[in-house]
Design an enzyme around this catalytic site. Sequence first.
Site, mmCIF file in Angstrom:
data_model
loop_
_atom_site.group_PDB
_atom_site.id
_atom_site.type_symbol
_atom_site.label_atom_id
_atom_site.label_comp_id
_atom_site.label_asym_id
_atom_site.label_seq_id
_atom_site.Cartn_x
_atom_site.Cartn_y
_atom_site.Cartn_z
ATOM 1 N N TRP A 32 1.462 48.453 81.211
ATOM 2 C CA TRP A 32 1.238 47.934 79.853
ATOM 3 C C TRP A 32 -0.024 48.525 79.228
ATOM 4 C CZ3 TRP A 32 4.109 45.681 76.286
ATOM 5 C CH2 TRP A 32 5.347 45.189 76.683
ATOM 6 N N TRP A 37 -4.434 42.105 66.946
ATOM 7 C CA TRP A 37 -2.986 42.136 67.197
ATOM 8 C C TRP A 37 -2.252 41.231 66.224
ATOM 9 C CZ3 TRP A 37 -1.826 46.002 70.304
ATOM 10 C CH2 TRP A 37 -2.714 46.376 71.310
ATOM 11 N N GLU A 70 4.926 59.155 92.758
ATOM 12 C CA GLU A 70 5.123 57.808 92.179
ATOM 13 C C GLU A 70 4.523 56.742 93.094
ATOM 14 O OE1 GLU A 70 6.117 57.484 89.071
ATOM 15 O OE2 GLU A 70 6.259 59.662 89.154
ATOM 16 N N TRP A 126 1.006 56.521 92.287
ATOM 17 C CA TRP A 126 0.707 55.716 91.077
ATOM 18 C C TRP A 126 0.585 54.242 91.471
ATOM 19 C CZ3 TRP A 126 -1.055 56.606 86.386
ATOM 20 C CH2 TRP A 126 -0.857 57.855 85.788
ATOM 21 N N TRP A 172 -0.415 43.486 74.007
ATOM 22 C CA TRP A 172 0.237 43.931 75.240
ATOM 23 C C TRP A 172 0.306 42.817 76.285
ATOM 24 C CZ3 TRP A 172 -2.598 43.713 79.744
ATOM 25 C CH2 TRP A 172 -3.992 43.625 79.613
ATOM 26 N N ASN A 232 12.260 52.930 84.345
ATOM 27 C CA ASN A 232 10.871 53.233 83.968
ATOM 28 C C ASN A 232 10.743 53.785 82.546
ATOM 29 O OD1 ASN A 232 7.992 53.664 84.565
ATOM 30 N ND2 ASN A 232 8.565 55.823 84.380
#
Length: 470
Positions: free
Chosen positions: A378, A302, A271, A274, A355, A337
């Site tokens: 996102w 959108w 993690e 990431w 987004w 998360n």
Amino acid sequence: MSKTVIVWFRRDFRLNDHTALEKAISYCEENDARWMGLFQLDPHFTENIDLHHDYFFQTVAQFQDTCKKENLPFQIVYGDAIDVFEKVTDTLDVKAVFFNEDKAGYGARRDQDVCDWLKNKEIEFHSYQDYYLHDKQDVRKQDDSMYKVFTPYYKQWRTLKKPQVIQIDLKKVKKYAIEISDSLDSNKKFKNVLKQCERDWKAIGEKSANQRAKRFTKERLKDYDHHRDVPSIVGTSKLSPYLKTGTLSVRTLFHMIAEYDHKGGETFIQELAWRDFYGMVHAEFPEFRDCEFQTKYRGIPWNDDQEKLNKWKRGETGFPIVDAGMRQLNQEGWMHNRLRMITASFLTKDYLIDWRLGERYFEEKLIDYDESSNTGGWQWASSTGTDAVPYFRIFNPTTQAERFDPDGTYIRKYVKELKDVPNKAIHQPSKMSEEEQQDSHCMIGQDYPHPTVNHKEQRQKVLSVYKERT
Ligand code: FAD
């Protein structure tokens, strides 16, 4: 007037394992200089104080208190970055500025302006990579291009030697500190800002950060890989706000974790990778926060439905797991998360809302808000980013809830009106009979909304929108 060195604190409010501070003290030792800590109170961040900035400014205040107790100079000066440096250099004989760099986003642009200005004034500046374990230069493909996929990135990342914890000698830090004075008249504005910060945050600052990291490592790390996806239990570290404000150094955290050789520790380290990965992507692609990484997904039509957007923000979508996540965010400034993935997927795939609007809302609320990780998250959820979830894998909010919160413990904690709803109906309360609604004190349409969209229909719509571009 003695020669002064400025340590410019920005998102690194700690006195241990701090690259710029350590380098500044060495500089003072070699050049017979004295150092002073500075925080530039940026008008950009004081206009609208929501949870994110409330937590941040209270962290700064806590750091200021620590410095006061330790007799260390730390001044908070209000204004745009260049104006602040003008004021500081007019008042003090500044020889050099030390800081831990921002490689992307607003911080990187500000740093560039200040460095240009300092160069012009012939004032030295020294900046360091400190926020990540590895930055973009460290992990590259053979042809020196960036990794766009996480797994091979991680493989290489994992083999690299990690930077050591930087030992700081507090005696020296004190010895080379400038004599404290408020010559910059700095505190008034900050006091006014603090008056608007109303939350009573528990366990803020460096000491708490280290205690929490130790406790997590000792008590929960072993089961991290099993528990990290279950939102009703505290299975993750909840250290993100400390990493974001720099009250906890990522090096210190990494070496604490690396002492343990088990699956939990290994998953946790992944993690942290990431975090580095999204930092690297953002540094490589500066438009990341405003523009889809995958060109084919730019210009998606959108939906501009403000009412739906507001329902999502308030946690009134009629999908219990989504509403619970959004209410946790609104109450605590933090969200699990799994819920970040579910709520982001819902906004973009079920409501087909941009987004970027979700990213901006998370920015206001998240106390661990990080431009790179948030944008990465996102773009992942909306399938527009690098190594994102494929567009045809659309989260079904009901099955996600059944899988990760089977008995609705998490939902009931945040969606109080559903607290008496029986387990069998908790994920789809609108399917309760009228009698069941009465028994569980939850009339659908009055106490809790009907589902605001039909997931199956939306799924088809969104598939065709993405498919057209693939
Ligand atoms: P743990 O599970 O204990 O993980 C340890 C640390 O690893 C975290 O503190 C964090 O620094 C890092 N980390 C974990 N997962 C990720 C990830 N997917 N991406 C990047 N770093 C990760 N994280 C932020 O720090 N700031 C954000 O603004 C942010 N926004 C997000 C938005 C969305 C839509 C999504 C899907 C994810 C986002 N994340 C963000 C990543 C992740 O959700 C949080 O880091 C995590 O929930 C923080 O809780 P924790 O400290 O208990 O995490």
